[in-house]
Design a protein around this motif. Structure first.
Motif, PDB file in Angstrom:
ATOM      1  N   ARG A 220      58.364  55.232 -42.945  1.00  0.00           N
ATOM      2  CA  ARG A 220      58.415  55.264 -41.482  1.00  0.00           C
ATOM      3  C   ARG A 220      59.833  54.996 -40.984  1.00  0.00           C
ATOM      4  NH1 ARG A 220      53.290  52.573 -42.261  1.00  0.00           N
ATOM      5  NH2 ARG A 220      51.584  53.836 -41.427  1.00  0.00           N
ATOM      6  N   PHE A 221      60.127  55.586 -39.846  1.00  0.00           N
ATOM      7  CA  PHE A 221      61.408  55.374 -39.156  1.00  0.00           C
ATOM      8  C   PHE A 221      61.125  55.373 -37.662  1.00  0.00           C
ATOM      9  CE2 PHE A 221      65.188  56.795 -36.964  1.00  0.00           C
ATOM     10  CZ  PHE A 221      66.200  56.099 -37.580  1.00  0.00           C
ATOM     11  N   PRO A 222      61.794  54.492 -36.921  1.00  0.00           N
ATOM     12  CA  PRO A 222      62.787  53.488 -37.328  1.00  0.00           C
ATOM     13  C   PRO A 222      62.131  52.155 -37.645  1.00  0.00           C
ATOM     14  CG  PRO A 222      62.672  53.570 -34.947  1.00  0.00           C
ATOM     15  CD  PRO A 222      61.671  54.588 -35.455  1.00  0.00           C
ATOM     16  N   ASP A 223      62.930  51.220 -38.198  1.00  0.00           N
ATOM     17  CA  ASP A 223      62.394  49.879 -38.421  1.00  0.00           C
ATOM     18  C   ASP A 223      62.781  48.946 -37.277  1.00  0.00           C
ATOM     19  OD1 ASP A 223      65.057  49.300 -38.898  1.00  0.00           O
ATOM     20  OD2 ASP A 223      64.701  48.209 -40.767  1.00  0.00           O
ATOM     21  N   ALA A 224      63.515  49.489 -36.285  1.00  0.00           N
ATOM     22  CA  ALA A 224      63.849  48.781 -35.051  1.00  0.00           C
ATOM     23  C   ALA A 224      64.057  49.846 -33.981  1.00  0.00           C
ATOM     24  CB  ALA A 224      65.108  47.935 -35.224  1.00  0.00           C
TER      25      ALA A 224
ATOM     26  N   THR B 152      65.411  52.530 -31.510  1.00  0.00           N
ATOM     27  CA  THR B 152      66.659  53.280 -31.581  1.00  0.00           C
ATOM     28  C   THR B 152      66.773  54.247 -30.413  1.00  0.00           C
ATOM     29  OG1 THR B 152      67.927  54.895 -32.887  1.00  0.00           O
ATOM     30  CG2 THR B 152      65.552  54.841 -33.276  1.00  0.00           C
ATOM     31  N   GLU B 153      67.397  53.803 -29.351  1.00  0.00           N
ATOM     32  CA  GLU B 153      67.644  54.693 -28.223  1.00  0.00           C
ATOM     33  C   GLU B 153      68.597  55.807 -28.625  1.00  0.00           C
ATOM     34  OE1 GLU B 153      65.953  54.621 -25.534  1.00  0.00           O
ATOM     35  OE2 GLU B 153      64.897  52.786 -26.114  1.00  0.00           O
ATOM     36  N   ARG B 154      69.499  55.491 -29.552  1.00  0.00           N
ATOM     37  CA  ARG B 154      70.428  56.504 -30.055  1.00  0.00           C
ATOM     38  C   ARG B 154      69.665  57.636 -30.741  1.00  0.00           C
ATOM     39  NH1 ARG B 154      73.566  56.837 -34.947  1.00  0.00           N
ATOM     40  NH2 ARG B 154      75.541  57.941 -34.620  1.00  0.00           N
ATOM     41  N   GLY B 155      68.627  57.280 -31.504  1.00  0.00           N
ATOM     42  CA  GLY B 155      67.838  58.304 -32.167  1.00  0.00           C
ATOM     43  C   GLY B 155      67.107  59.196 -31.180  1.00  0.00           C
ATOM     44  N   VAL B 156      66.601  58.607 -30.095  1.00  0.00           N
ATOM     45  CA  VAL B 156      65.942  59.401 -29.056  1.00  0.00           C
ATOM     46  C   VAL B 156      66.940  60.351 -28.416  1.00  0.00           C
ATOM     47  CG1 VAL B 156      64.784  59.279 -26.813  1.00  0.00           C
ATOM     48  CG2 VAL B 156      64.186  57.647 -28.618  1.00  0.00           C
ATOM     49  N   ARG B 157      68.144  59.848 -28.118  1.00  0.00           N
ATOM     50  CA  ARG B 157      69.165  60.704 -27.517  1.00  0.00           C
ATOM     51  C   ARG B 157      69.531  61.871 -28.437  1.00  0.00           C
ATOM     52  NH1 ARG B 157      73.289  57.518 -27.524  1.00  0.00           N
ATOM     53  NH2 ARG B 157      74.608  58.638 -29.002  1.00  0.00           N
ATOM     54  N   HIS B 158      69.638  61.600 -29.729  1.00  0.00           N
ATOM     55  CA  HIS B 158      69.976  62.672 -30.672  1.00  0.00           C
ATOM     56  C   HIS B 158      68.909  63.776 -30.654  1.00  0.00           C
ATOM     57  CE1 HIS B 158      72.783  59.944 -33.208  1.00  0.00           C
ATOM     58  NE2 HIS B 158      73.458  60.650 -32.333  1.00  0.00           N
ATOM     59  N   LEU B 159      67.653  63.384 -30.573  1.00  0.00           N
ATOM     60  CA  LEU B 159      66.584  64.383 -30.532  1.00  0.00           C
ATOM     61  C   LEU B 159      66.676  65.244 -29.272  1.00  0.00           C
ATOM     62  CD1 LEU B 159      63.675  62.179 -31.885  1.00  0.00           C
ATOM     63  CD2 LEU B 159      64.528  64.277 -32.961  1.00  0.00           C
TER      64      LEU B 159
ATOM     65  N   THR C 146      56.681  50.318 -33.683  1.00  0.00           N
ATOM     66  CA  THR C 146      57.989  49.740 -33.389  1.00  0.00           C
ATOM     67  C   THR C 146      58.685  50.437 -32.228  1.00  0.00           C
ATOM     68  OG1 THR C 146      58.300  48.945 -35.640  1.00  0.00           O
ATOM     69  CG2 THR C 146      60.296  49.321 -34.350  1.00  0.00           C
ATOM     70  N   HIS C 147      58.605  51.783 -32.179  1.00  0.00           N
ATOM     71  CA  HIS C 147      59.294  52.524 -31.112  1.00  0.00           C
ATOM     72  C   HIS C 147      58.485  53.767 -30.744  1.00  0.00           C
ATOM     73  CE1 HIS C 147      63.412  53.930 -29.364  1.00  0.00           C
ATOM     74  NE2 HIS C 147      62.493  53.721 -28.448  1.00  0.00           N
ATOM     75  N   PRO C 148      57.475  53.621 -29.886  1.00  0.00           N
ATOM     76  CA  PRO C 148      56.651  54.769 -29.507  1.00  0.00           C
ATOM     77  C   PRO C 148      57.445  55.880 -28.826  1.00  0.00           C
ATOM     78  CG  PRO C 148      56.155  52.845 -28.139  1.00  0.00           C
ATOM     79  CD  PRO C 148      57.002  52.363 -29.260  1.00  0.00           C
ATOM     80  N   GLU C 149      58.527  55.529 -28.124  1.00  0.00           N
ATOM     81  CA  GLU C 149      59.324  56.558 -27.462  1.00  0.00           C
ATOM     82  C   GLU C 149      59.962  57.496 -28.482  1.00  0.00           C
ATOM     83  OE1 GLU C 149      63.068  57.095 -24.322  1.00  0.00           O
ATOM     84  OE2 GLU C 149      62.548  55.111 -25.098  1.00  0.00           O
ATOM     85  N   PHE C 150      60.432  56.940 -29.602  1.00  0.00           N
ATOM     86  CA  PHE C 150      61.007  57.797 -30.644  1.00  0.00           C
ATOM     87  C   PHE C 150      59.939  58.707 -31.231  1.00  0.00           C
ATOM     88  CE2 PHE C 150      61.975  58.838 -35.042  1.00  0.00           C
ATOM     89  CZ  PHE C 150      63.253  59.371 -34.929  1.00  0.00           C
ATOM     90  N   ALA C 151      58.735  58.176 -31.456  1.00  0.00           N
ATOM     91  CA  ALA C 151      57.650  58.996 -31.998  1.00  0.00           C
ATOM     92  C   ALA C 151      57.334  60.151 -31.061  1.00  0.00           C
ATOM     93  CB  ALA C 151      56.406  58.141 -32.225  1.00  0.00           C
ATOM     94  N   ARG C 152      57.295  59.882 -29.756  1.00  0.00           N
ATOM     95  CA  ARG C 152      57.028  60.958 -28.791  1.00  0.00           C
ATOM     96  C   ARG C 152      58.166  61.961 -28.770  1.00  0.00           C
ATOM     97  NH1 ARG C 152      54.972  56.463 -25.781  1.00  0.00           N
ATOM     98  NH2 ARG C 152      56.975  56.224 -24.708  1.00  0.00           N
ATOM     99  N   ALA C 153      59.402  61.471 -28.818  1.00  0.00           N
ATOM    100  CA  ALA C 153      60.557  62.372 -28.794  1.00  0.00           C
ATOM    101  C   ALA C 153      60.603  63.243 -30.046  1.00  0.00           C
ATOM    102  CB  ALA C 153      61.846  61.562 -28.669  1.00  0.00           C
ATOM    103  N   LEU C 154      60.212  62.690 -31.187  1.00  0.00           N
ATOM    104  CA  LEU C 154      60.215  63.455 -32.430  1.00  0.00           C
ATOM    105  C   LEU C 154      59.181  64.572 -32.368  1.00  0.00           C
ATOM    106  CD1 LEU C 154      61.619  63.426 -35.243  1.00  0.00           C
ATOM    107  CD2 LEU C 154      59.651  62.138 -36.078  1.00  0.00           C
ATOM    108  N   ALA C 155      57.975  64.265 -31.889  1.00  0.00           N
ATOM    109  CA  ALA C 155      56.928  65.283 -31.762  1.00  0.00           C
ATOM    110  C   ALA C 155      57.335  66.355 -30.754  1.00  0.00           C
ATOM    111  CB  ALA C 155      55.613  64.635 -31.350  1.00  0.00           C
ATOM    112  N   HIS C 156      57.967  65.938 -29.648  1.00  0.00           N
ATOM    113  CA  HIS C 156      58.393  66.900 -28.628  1.00  0.00           C
ATOM    114  C   HIS C 156      59.465  67.826 -29.177  1.00  0.00           C
ATOM    115  CE1 HIS C 156      60.345  68.388 -24.905  1.00  0.00           C
ATOM    116  NE2 HIS C 156      59.139  68.211 -24.364  1.00  0.00           N
ATOM    117  N   ALA C 157      60.430  67.267 -29.902  1.00  0.00           N
ATOM    118  CA  ALA C 157      61.498  68.082 -30.480  1.00  0.00           C
ATOM    119  C   ALA C 157      60.941  69.080 -31.491  1.00  0.00           C
ATOM    120  CB  ALA C 157      62.541  67.187 -31.143  1.00  0.00           C
TER     121      ALA C 157
END
Length: 235
Positions: A144-148, A150-157, A190-201
């Motif tokens: 799983r990713f991230p372990d904390a 990561t707004e940066r990861g969301v921005r990258h997506l 840990t970061h539901p926003e990243f999970a949503r952004a990953l699925a959207h991307a």
């Protein structure tokens, strides 16, 4: 990739994100932790680890003579060696892409919009961007990713989606720095926003790739694709 001057040690404690104490040849040594993630499930007192010794530390102005590179974790599938070097995923991704005959003009750290993507290249006469993320969190064979958060990861997506809109190819490569993985999932807890952004991307057309790695005490190499599951599922 290959490391030089690797030595075995035992992990003692991590007083902050950047340093740890380890026991090496009967002495306590201070080492730089090349991963600012939490890694609490890995860096346990007494864990067997590998350090990289920097014999030129004093001459080069390094604060420590050692860097923490990898750690053993006991799992249901046996003992797994996990690479913790957060700089390593970019290097192994570069080496992997450089072997691909369909890739041309491979470059590192290329700016696009408000981001700087890890890799840029041409494929099928189209410009392409790739963001690389290292994955060290594992539970019951699920990485799983991230372990904390990561707004940066969301921005990258979001930036990868913009690259698609401009006619580029876009990839996110998840480098799972271990073997024995059944699948990859975003860390929703840990970061539901990243999970949503990953699925959207992914729905927009960003290619989400996950690969495990062959890990030894002094090498790391991208190995086999890992299934990517973006919807919630049971174990």
């Amino acid at each position: 990739m290959h490391y030089e001057h690797i030595v075995p040690a035992a992990f003692l404690e991590r007083p902050n994100r950047f340093i740890a104490y380890a026991r090496y040849q009967g002495a306590v040594v201070t080492c730089h932790v090349k991963n600012t993630g939490r890694c609490k499930e890995l860096l346990l007192p007494g864990a067997d680890i590998f350090l990289q010794h920097h014999p030129d530390a004093a001459a080069t102005g390094r604060k420590t003579e050692y860097s923490l590179i990898s750690v053993y974790k006991d799992t249901a599938r046996g003992r797994q060696l996990i690479n913790l070097d957060s700089q390593a995923p970019n290097q192994v991704a570069w080496e992997w892409m450089a072997k691909d005959p369909s890739v041309r003009n491979l470059c590192r750290e290329v700016r696009f919009g408000q981001s700087r993507f890890d890799l840029a290249f041409e494929r099928d006469r189209k410009p392409a961007f790739m963001e690389v993320k290292g994955v060290t969190l594992e539970e019951d064979g699920i990485a799983r990713f991230p372990d904390a958060p990561t707004e940066r990861g969301v921005r990258h997506l979001k930036e990868l989606e913009l690259a698609l809109d401009q006619g580029c190819q876009a990839y996110m490569l998840l480098v799972v720095a271990m073997k024995g993985i059944r699948r990859f999932e975003p860390n929703r807890a840990t970061h539901p926003e990243f999970a949503r952004a990953l699925a959207h991307a992914a729905a927009k057309g960003v290619q989400i790739l996950a690969y495990d790695c062959r890990v030894t005490r002094d090498t790391l190499e991208l190995d086999r694709p890992v299934p990517v599951v973006l919807t919630e599922t049971g174990t």
